[in-house]
Write a protein that holds these residues in place. Structure first.
Motif, PDB file in Angstrom:
ATOM      1  N   VAL A   3     -42.276  38.619  94.039  1.00 21.63           N
ATOM      2  CA  VAL A   3     -42.517  37.544  94.752  1.00 21.63           C
ATOM      3  C   VAL A   3     -42.098  37.699  96.214  1.00 21.63           C
ATOM      4  N   LYS A   4     -41.123  38.606  96.467  1.00 18.04           N
ATOM      5  CA  LYS A   4     -40.913  38.880  97.937  1.00 18.04           C
ATOM      6  C   LYS A   4     -41.777  39.204  99.006  1.00 18.04           C
ATOM      7  N   GLY A   5     -41.966  38.348  99.905  1.00 18.22           N
ATOM      8  CA  GLY A   5     -42.971  38.458 100.914  1.00 18.22           C
ATOM      9  C   GLY A   5     -44.001  37.685 100.667  1.00 18.22           C
ATOM     10  N   ARG A   6     -44.143  37.118  99.613  1.00 19.08           N
ATOM     11  CA  ARG A   6     -45.403  36.198  99.343  1.00 19.08           C
ATOM     12  C   ARG A   6     -44.973  34.611  98.941  1.00 19.08           C
ATOM     13  N   PHE A  34     -36.937  34.328  86.355  1.00 22.16           N
ATOM     14  CA  PHE A  34     -36.365  33.614  87.477  1.00 22.16           C
ATOM     15  C   PHE A  34     -37.382  34.130  88.719  1.00 22.16           C
ATOM     16  N   VAL A  35     -37.541  33.196  89.644  1.00 22.64           N
ATOM     17  CA  VAL A  35     -38.548  33.372  90.592  1.00 22.64           C
ATOM     18  C   VAL A  35     -37.779  33.394  92.137  1.00 22.64           C
ATOM     19  N   ALA A  36     -37.057  32.148  92.323  1.00 18.80           N
ATOM     20  CA  ALA A  36     -36.392  31.905  93.654  1.00 18.80           C
ATOM     21  C   ALA A  36     -35.184  31.070  93.463  1.00 18.80           C
ATOM     22  N   THR A  37     -34.127  31.235  94.363  1.00 15.33           N
ATOM     23  CA  THR A  37     -33.225  30.289  94.499  1.00 15.33           C
ATOM     24  C   THR A  37     -32.535  29.976  95.698  1.00 15.33           C
ATOM     25  N   GLU A  79     -50.995  37.363  87.881  1.00 13.02           N
ATOM     26  CA  GLU A  79     -50.051  37.716  87.093  1.00 13.02           C
ATOM     27  C   GLU A  79     -49.053  36.845  87.630  1.00 13.02           C
ATOM     28  N   ASP A  80     -49.435  35.814  88.479  1.00 20.08           N
ATOM     29  CA  ASP A  80     -48.384  34.738  88.845  1.00 20.08           C
ATOM     30  C   ASP A  80     -48.520  33.457  87.953  1.00 20.08           C
ATOM     31  N   TYR A 111     -39.160  23.051  97.771  1.00 21.01           N
ATOM     32  CA  TYR A 111     -40.462  23.400  97.758  1.00 21.01           C
ATOM     33  C   TYR A 111     -40.492  24.840  97.516  1.00 21.01           C
ATOM     34  N   LEU A 112     -41.740  25.299  96.792  1.00 18.67           N
ATOM     35  CA  LEU A 112     -42.074  26.872  96.542  1.00 18.67           C
ATOM     36  C   LEU A 112     -43.484  26.936  97.154  1.00 18.67           C
ATOM     37  N   GLN A 113     -43.422  27.503  98.432  1.00 22.57           N
ATOM     38  CA  GLN A 113     -44.581  27.997  98.975  1.00 22.57           C
ATOM     39  C   GLN A 113     -45.235  29.416  98.566  1.00 22.57           C
ATOM     40  N   MET A 114     -46.331  29.312  97.735  1.00 21.04           N
ATOM     41  CA  MET A 114     -46.566  30.519  97.330  1.00 21.04           C
ATOM     42  C   MET A 114     -48.096  30.878  97.801  1.00 21.04           C
ATOM     43  N   ASN A 115     -47.790  32.171  98.692  1.00 16.31           N
ATOM     44  CA  ASN A 115     -49.064  32.683  99.136  1.00 16.31           C
ATOM     45  C   ASN A 115     -49.471  34.045  98.444  1.00 16.31           C
ATOM     46  N   SER A 116     -50.675  34.550  98.812  1.00 14.17           N
ATOM     47  CA  SER A 116     -51.566  35.564  98.103  1.00 14.17           C
ATOM     48  C   SER A 116     -51.095  35.794  96.766  1.00 14.17           C
TER      49      SER A 116
END
Length: 124
Positions: A64-67, A47-50, A89-90, A80-85
């Motif tokens: 992934v919190k904060g990123r 699981f990543v996000a919901t 391991e992602d 959408y899933l905005q992925m920063n930093s």
């Protein structure tokens, strides 16, 4: 039925950003909780996000919190899933999922509808 199509994956370097998109069609996905999961080679789907059907509520796995930020545009039937930093391991195949109801879950077996996945590779 619900059809989900992901896009936006690619090969990036550590620290870079990517935005994944998931476009839905079929049943009223605007009334559906949506989620992103990922699966790295040799590992379980994670699981990543919901995000809730209205978009008012979201939840993330700790790593992934904060990123990462999940969002949705119900007018466009897109999540959408905005992925920063990004970190090495992602690296994984990222999947979009729809619950088909107003509920959101962290367990993949609670989602009957899945996209085909999009590869994200983060080099160090």
């Amino acid at each position: 039925q619900v059809q989900l199509v992901e896009s936006g994956g690619g090969l990036v370097q550590a620290g870079d950003s990517l935005r994944l998109s998931c476009t839905a069609s079929g049943r009223a996905v605007t009334r559906s909780g949506m989620a992103w999961f990922r699966q790295a080679p040799g590992k379980e789907r994670e699981f990543v996000a919901t995000i809730s059907a209205s978009g008012a509520t979201s939840y993330y796995t700790d790593s992934v919190k904060g990123r990462f930020t999940i969002s949705r545009d119900n007018a466009e039937n897109t999540v959408y899933l905005q992925m920063n930093s990004l970190k090495p391991e992602d690296t994984a195949v990222y999947y979009c999922a729809a619950s088909g109801n107003l509920l959101t879950h962290t367990l993949p077996e609670r989602y009957p509808y899945w996209g085909q996945g999009t590869q994200v590779t983060v080099s160090s």
